[in-house]
Design an enzyme around this catalytic site. Structure first.
Site, PDB file in Angstrom:
ATOM      1  N   ALA A  13      33.753  46.973  52.778  1.00 66.46           N
ATOM      2  CA  ALA A  13      33.169  47.407  54.051  1.00 66.46           C
ATOM      3  C   ALA A  13      31.874  48.180  53.800  1.00 66.46           C
ATOM      4  O   ALA A  13      30.834  47.895  54.417  1.00 66.46           O
ATOM      5  CB  ALA A  13      34.171  48.271  54.820  1.00 66.46           C
ATOM      6  N   ARG A  23      18.620  45.588  54.547  1.00 65.39           N
ATOM      7  CA  ARG A  23      17.909  44.316  54.737  1.00 65.39           C
ATOM      8  C   ARG A  23      17.230  44.291  56.105  1.00 65.39           C
ATOM      9  O   ARG A  23      16.099  43.835  56.250  1.00 65.39           O
ATOM     10  CB  ARG A  23      18.902  43.157  54.618  1.00 65.39           C
ATOM     11  CG  ARG A  23      18.299  41.891  54.063  1.00 65.39           C
ATOM     12  CD  ARG A  23      19.351  40.818  53.835  1.00 65.39           C
ATOM     13  NE  ARG A  23      20.411  41.245  52.953  1.00 65.39           N
ATOM     14  CZ  ARG A  23      21.717  41.151  53.225  1.00 65.39           C
ATOM     15  NH1 ARG A  23      22.134  40.642  54.366  1.00 65.39           N
ATOM     16  NH2 ARG A  23      22.615  41.553  52.367  1.00 65.39           N
ATOM     17  N   GLU A  34      30.636  56.939  46.619  1.00 70.84           N
ATOM     18  CA  GLU A  34      31.855  56.289  46.126  1.00 70.84           C
ATOM     19  C   GLU A  34      32.500  57.235  45.118  1.00 70.84           C
ATOM     20  O   GLU A  34      31.862  57.632  44.143  1.00 70.84           O
ATOM     21  CB  GLU A  34      31.515  54.936  45.482  1.00 70.84           C
ATOM     22  CG  GLU A  34      32.614  54.343  44.622  1.00 70.84           C
ATOM     23  CD  GLU A  34      33.960  54.196  45.331  1.00 70.84           C
ATOM     24  OE1 GLU A  34      34.002  53.591  46.406  1.00 70.84           O
ATOM     25  OE2 GLU A  34      34.978  54.698  44.796  1.00 70.84           O
ATOM     26  N   SER A  40      31.659  47.445  44.862  1.00 69.04           N
ATOM     27  CA  SER A  40      31.524  46.024  45.182  1.00 69.04           C
ATOM     28  C   SER A  40      32.396  45.153  44.268  1.00 69.04           C
ATOM     29  O   SER A  40      31.934  44.204  43.653  1.00 69.04           O
ATOM     30  CB  SER A  40      30.048  45.604  45.038  1.00 69.04           C
ATOM     31  OG  SER A  40      29.859  44.290  45.480  1.00 69.04           O
ATOM     32  N   CYS A  44      40.952  41.487  45.175  1.00 66.29           N
ATOM     33  CA  CYS A  44      41.743  40.267  45.338  1.00 66.29           C
ATOM     34  C   CYS A  44      41.873  39.494  44.020  1.00 66.29           C
ATOM     35  O   CYS A  44      42.796  38.707  43.844  1.00 66.29           O
ATOM     36  CB  CYS A  44      41.103  39.352  46.383  1.00 66.29           C
ATOM     37  SG  CYS A  44      40.488  40.246  47.808  1.00 66.29           S
ATOM     38  N   ASN A 304      34.596  43.030  55.058  1.00 69.91           N
ATOM     39  CA  ASN A 304      33.215  42.586  54.821  1.00 69.91           C
ATOM     40  C   ASN A 304      32.475  42.332  56.137  1.00 69.91           C
ATOM     41  O   ASN A 304      31.333  42.731  56.317  1.00 69.91           O
ATOM     42  CB  ASN A 304      33.216  41.285  54.003  1.00 69.91           C
ATOM     43  CG  ASN A 304      33.412  41.550  52.521  1.00 69.91           C
ATOM     44  OD1 ASN A 304      32.478  41.873  51.816  1.00 69.91           O
ATOM     45  ND2 ASN A 304      34.640  41.434  52.060  1.00 69.91           N
ATOM     46  N   TRP A 433      46.054  11.223  60.792  1.00 69.03           N
ATOM     47  CA  TRP A 433      46.381  12.417  61.579  1.00 69.03           C
ATOM     48  C   TRP A 433      46.593  13.561  60.583  1.00 69.03           C
ATOM     49  O   TRP A 433      47.578  13.580  59.851  1.00 69.03           O
ATOM     50  CB  TRP A 433      47.665  12.202  62.389  1.00 69.03           C
ATOM     51  CG  TRP A 433      47.495  11.248  63.531  1.00 69.03           C
ATOM     52  CD1 TRP A 433      47.680   9.908  63.522  1.00 69.03           C
ATOM     53  CD2 TRP A 433      47.099  11.587  64.872  1.00 69.03           C
ATOM     54  NE1 TRP A 433      47.428   9.373  64.760  1.00 69.03           N
ATOM     55  CE2 TRP A 433      47.070  10.385  65.610  1.00 69.03           C
ATOM     56  CE3 TRP A 433      46.771  12.779  65.518  1.00 69.03           C
ATOM     57  CZ2 TRP A 433      46.735  10.337  66.958  1.00 69.03           C
ATOM     58  CZ3 TRP A 433      46.438  12.735  66.862  1.00 69.03           C
ATOM     59  CH2 TRP A 433      46.407  11.529  67.569  1.00 69.03           C
TER      60      TRP A 433
HETATM   61  C1  LIG Z   1      45.919  43.268  44.365  1.00 66.08           C
HETATM   62  C2  LIG Z   1      45.178  42.990  45.635  1.00 66.08           C
HETATM   63  C3  LIG Z   1      44.970  41.674  46.008  1.00 66.08           C
HETATM   64  C4  LIG Z   1      44.291  41.408  47.203  1.00 66.08           C
HETATM   65  N1  LIG Z   1      44.104  40.100  47.548  1.00 66.08           N
HETATM   66  C5  LIG Z   1      43.485  39.815  48.720  1.00 66.08           C
HETATM   67  C6  LIG Z   1      43.258  38.458  49.099  1.00 66.08           C
HETATM   68  O1  LIG Z   1      43.599  37.516  48.358  1.00 66.08           O
HETATM   69  N2  LIG Z   1      42.645  38.230  50.292  1.00 66.08           N
HETATM   70  C7  LIG Z   1      42.256  39.245  51.118  1.00 66.08           C
HETATM   71  O2  LIG Z   1      41.694  38.991  52.196  1.00 66.08           O
HETATM   72  N3  LIG Z   1      42.428  40.549  50.761  1.00 66.08           N
HETATM   73  C8  LIG Z   1      43.032  40.842  49.596  1.00 66.08           C
HETATM   74  N4  LIG Z   1      43.204  42.160  49.226  1.00 66.08           N
HETATM   75  C9  LIG Z   1      42.773  43.220  50.161  1.00 66.08           C
HETATM   76  C10 LIG Z   1      41.286  43.533  50.014  1.00 66.08           C
HETATM   77  O3  LIG Z   1      41.017  43.823  48.674  1.00 66.08           O
HETATM   78  C11 LIG Z   1      40.957  44.722  50.911  1.00 66.08           C
HETATM   79  O4  LIG Z   1      41.225  44.356  52.240  1.00 66.08           O
HETATM   80  C12 LIG Z   1      39.480  45.139  50.799  1.00 66.08           C
HETATM   81  O5  LIG Z   1      39.179  45.533  49.502  1.00 66.08           O
HETATM   82  C13 LIG Z   1      39.195  46.294  51.761  1.00 66.08           C
HETATM   83  O6  LIG Z   1      37.919  46.754  51.584  1.00 66.08           O
HETATM   84  P1  LIG Z   1      37.504  48.233  52.022  1.00 66.08           P
HETATM   85  O7  LIG Z   1      36.060  48.363  51.719  1.00 66.08           O
HETATM   86  O8  LIG Z   1      37.962  48.501  53.398  1.00 66.08           O
HETATM   87  O9  LIG Z   1      38.388  49.195  51.107  1.00 66.08           O
HETATM   88  P2  LIG Z   1      38.478  49.352  49.504  1.00 66.08           P
HETATM   89  O10 LIG Z   1      38.221  48.059  48.823  1.00 66.08           O
HETATM   90  O11 LIG Z   1      39.777  50.024  49.248  1.00 66.08           O
HETATM   91  O12 LIG Z   1      37.295  50.355  49.191  1.00 66.08           O
HETATM   92  C14 LIG Z   1      37.278  51.667  49.638  1.00 66.08           C
HETATM   93  C15 LIG Z   1      36.479  52.502  48.659  1.00 66.08           C
HETATM   94  O13 LIG Z   1      36.318  53.800  49.196  1.00 66.08           O
HETATM   95  C16 LIG Z   1      36.397  54.751  48.140  1.00 66.08           C
HETATM   96  N5  LIG Z   1      36.727  56.040  48.757  1.00 66.08           N
HETATM   97  C17 LIG Z   1      37.862  56.369  49.419  1.00 66.08           C
HETATM   98  N6  LIG Z   1      37.789  57.639  49.892  1.00 66.08           N
HETATM   99  C18 LIG Z   1      36.575  58.110  49.514  1.00 66.08           C
HETATM  100  C19 LIG Z   1      35.917  59.355  49.697  1.00 66.08           C
HETATM  101  N7  LIG Z   1      36.477  60.344  50.372  1.00 66.08           N
HETATM  102  N8  LIG Z   1      34.685  59.514  49.187  1.00 66.08           N
HETATM  103  C20 LIG Z   1      34.080  58.510  48.504  1.00 66.08           C
HETATM  104  N9  LIG Z   1      34.662  57.316  48.289  1.00 66.08           N
HETATM  105  C21 LIG Z   1      35.894  57.117  48.797  1.00 66.08           C
HETATM  106  C22 LIG Z   1      37.470  54.177  47.237  1.00 66.08           C
HETATM  107  O14 LIG Z   1      37.355  54.692  45.925  1.00 66.08           O
HETATM  108  C23 LIG Z   1      37.187  52.690  47.323  1.00 66.08           C
HETATM  109  O15 LIG Z   1      36.326  52.240  46.286  1.00 66.08           O
HETATM  110  C24 LIG Z   1      43.845  42.471  48.028  1.00 66.08           C
HETATM  111  C25 LIG Z   1      44.053  43.804  47.634  1.00 66.08           C
HETATM  112  C26 LIG Z   1      44.718  44.061  46.460  1.00 66.08           C
HETATM  113  C27 LIG Z   1      44.942  45.486  46.063  1.00 66.08           C
END
Ligand SMILES: Cc1cc2nc3c(=O)[nH]c(=O)nc-3n(C[C@H](O)[C@H](O)[C@H](O)COP(=O)(O)OP(=O)(O)OC[C@H]3O[C@@H](n4cnc5c(N)ncnc54)[C@H](O)[C@@H]3O)c2cc1C
Length: 448
Positions: A13, A23, A34, A40, A44, A304, A433
């Site tokens: 996100a 951009r 972070e 990044s 998954c 995303n 089909w």
């Molecule tokens: C093993 C696994 C397999 C997965 N497989 C899939 C899949 O096949 N398909 C699918 O759609 N989704 C999958 N997912 C889910 C997907 O990875 C998540 O939905 C996605 O990463 C969410 O993105 P995000 O940016 O919301 O959160 P995150 O990826 O969790 O990122 C959040 C970031 O914020 C940082 N953060 C948190 N609090 C703070 C703070 N206070 N200050 C600074 N930084 C902070 C964390 O360190 C982290 O890096 C999977 C997840 C896992 C764990």
């Protein structure tokens, strides 16, 4: 126009939002905090790193930090944790390597993600007991498997992470047992999918324990056994995958409203109840395309897409984050299993629909063309309006056909409209089909 956009969290996100904002408006100051060192990254892909199919953990990084900094001119600060939000003064308090400081913002995105749930199991702190939610955990699991060469594994939780980890550890030569407290694995995928997956897990040698609640682990410093229902079994490694909880403490403490799911409540633009504070991804709710109700859908595309839309909105071009259908697909050894929308009748009734459903089996290719596999397709609709509500697909080839059903949900299509969709056909790819069309035809017949 806003000029400083601050982002909390440097993954799906957060980095989508930061990149899009920069951009759209290169003049904007974009600052990302972070708390970890990875940004990044594709969580998954982590099970496939443990499995050995992805060679290096670094391969899961989409864009390295230096590229964000140098090529995209984003002020990306790893090792910086946001510890406080102050919406009244429009600042965040950050703890970094050089101490604590306040960072002002004009717009703020909360993209803190979620945390793997750790149930209060006995022995959860033993060596060899893991959750898998961030890159360091994936690294630790891989290292443990390589160094300790466990012969037995307990996977706790039959969701998609548990099943992916069962496949990963099996490929590393470990005997895998999987424990699920519900009557079926992959609960959000429905029983039609679960039945097929459970049979296949058995064929592939996974010792499946359904309706079985794990209570803890035992061992001398290191896990040796998993304990459940008054019994125990050898487990030289354990992975607990029982779901996630959204990271909302920071937001809650700042008076940002949570929704009914416990994640951060947002409007169609990803805005919270505070002006200029947005939330996206695993820490936020999203609007369900079928029910119109807020849902917590911790999946990568949801994060995303919402991040990208918010990145555009903060540059002055309001862009809706889009609805979610909860579309998901998982590889379970040789099977693909997929779901979208509402997949069971009980849930549809609770949402105010009068559900009707069919489950069909069909070939993934023309019957005479070699290599085809049987697909099971379930389709659910509302009896009154004939609107498609959801569905599932499971089989060895072609489960990604779920996307056709997902599109029907986004287009609010009826069963008849889906049945009449012009889908591609040639013998190596599909019967004339397509199996989704066949399911729609059969459901149309049932409705008539
Ligand atoms: C093993 C696994 C397999 C997965 N497989 C899939 C899949 O096949 N398909 C699918 O759609 N989704 C999958 N997912 C889910 C997907 O990875 C998540 O939905 C996605 O990463 C969410 O993105 P995000 O940016 O919301 O959160 P995150 O990826 O969790 O990122 C959040 C970031 O914020 C940082 N953060 C948190 N609090 C703070 C703070 N206070 N200050 C600074 N930084 C902070 C964390 O360190 C982290 O890096 C999977 C997840 C896992 C764990």
């Amino acid at each position: 126009m806003n000029n400083t956009f601050v982002v909390v969290g440097g993954d799906a996100a957060g980095m989508s939002a930061a990149s899009k904002a920069k951009r759209e408006n290169p003049e904007m100051d974009v600052v990302v905090f972070e708390k970890g060192e990875w940004v990044s990254y594709a969580a998954c892909g982590m099970p496939y790193y443990v499995k050995g199919e992805v060679e290096a953990l670094e391969d899961l990084v989409t864009i390295p930090p230096e590229q964000f900094r140098q090529e995209r001119d984003i002020d990306l600060r790893t090792g910086h944790e946001v510890v406080d939000l102050n919406p009244n003064t429009e600042t965040v308090t950050v703890e970094g390597p050089d101490g604590q400081f306040d960072q002002p913002y004009d717009s703020l995105l909360l993209g803190m993600g979620a945390t793997a749930i750790e149930p209060p199991f006995d022995g959860i702190d033993l060596d060899g007991v893991f959750t898998i939610h961030d890159m360091d955990e994936a690294d630790a699991i891989e290292e443990y498997v390589s160094e300790q060469a466990p012969e037995t594994a307990a996977i706790v939780g039959g969701g998609y992470v548990g099943i992916e980890m069962a496949e990963a550890l099996d490929a590393r030569g470990v005997d895998v047992s999987l424990y699920e407290m519900l009557p079926n694995v992959l609960q959000p995928f429905g029983t039609e999918v679960a039945d097929v997956v459970e049979e296949h897990l058995g064929e592939r040698g996974v010792d499946l324990h359904l309706d079985t609640a794990v209570s803890g682990f035992a061992g001398d410093g290191r896990v040796e056994h998993v304990e459940f229902e008054g019994s125990s079994a050898p487990a030289e490694i354990a992975v607990v995958g029982v779901g996630v909880t959204p990271n909302v403490a920071l937001a809650e403490a700042a008076g940002i409203e949570l929704g009914p799911t416990g994640a951060i409540a947002t409007d169609e633009f990803g805005r919270t109840n505070h002006d200029n504070v947005y939330a996206a991804g695993d820490c936020a709710e999203a609007n369900h395309v079928v029910t119109g109700e807020p849902e917590h859908v911790p999946l990568a595309l949801t994060a995303n897409r919402a991040g990208r839309a918010i990145g555009q909105t903060v540059t002055g071009a309001p862009t809706p984050v889009g609805d979610t259908a909860g579309t998901a697909i998982v590889k379970a050894f040789d099977l693909g299993a997929a779901r979208t929308g509402i997949v069971d009748e009980e849930r549809a009734s609770e949402a105010g629909f009068d559900p009707i459903s069919v489950t069909i089996s069909a070939g993934s290719r023309a019957h005479y063309y070699p290599g085809g596999e049987e697909l099971t397709v379930t389709l659910l609709a509302d009896r009154d309006t004939r609107r498609v509500l959801g569905g599932s697909v499971v089989g060895r080839e072609g489960a990604k056909r779920i996307d056709t059903v997902a599109m029907a949900l986004h287009g609010e299509m009826t069963v008849t409209e889906l049945q009449n969709a012009d889908l591609a056909y040639a013998p190596p790819f599909s019967p004339v089909w397509d199996p989704v069309l066949t399911a729609a035809k059969v459901l149309g017949g049932k409705l008539a």
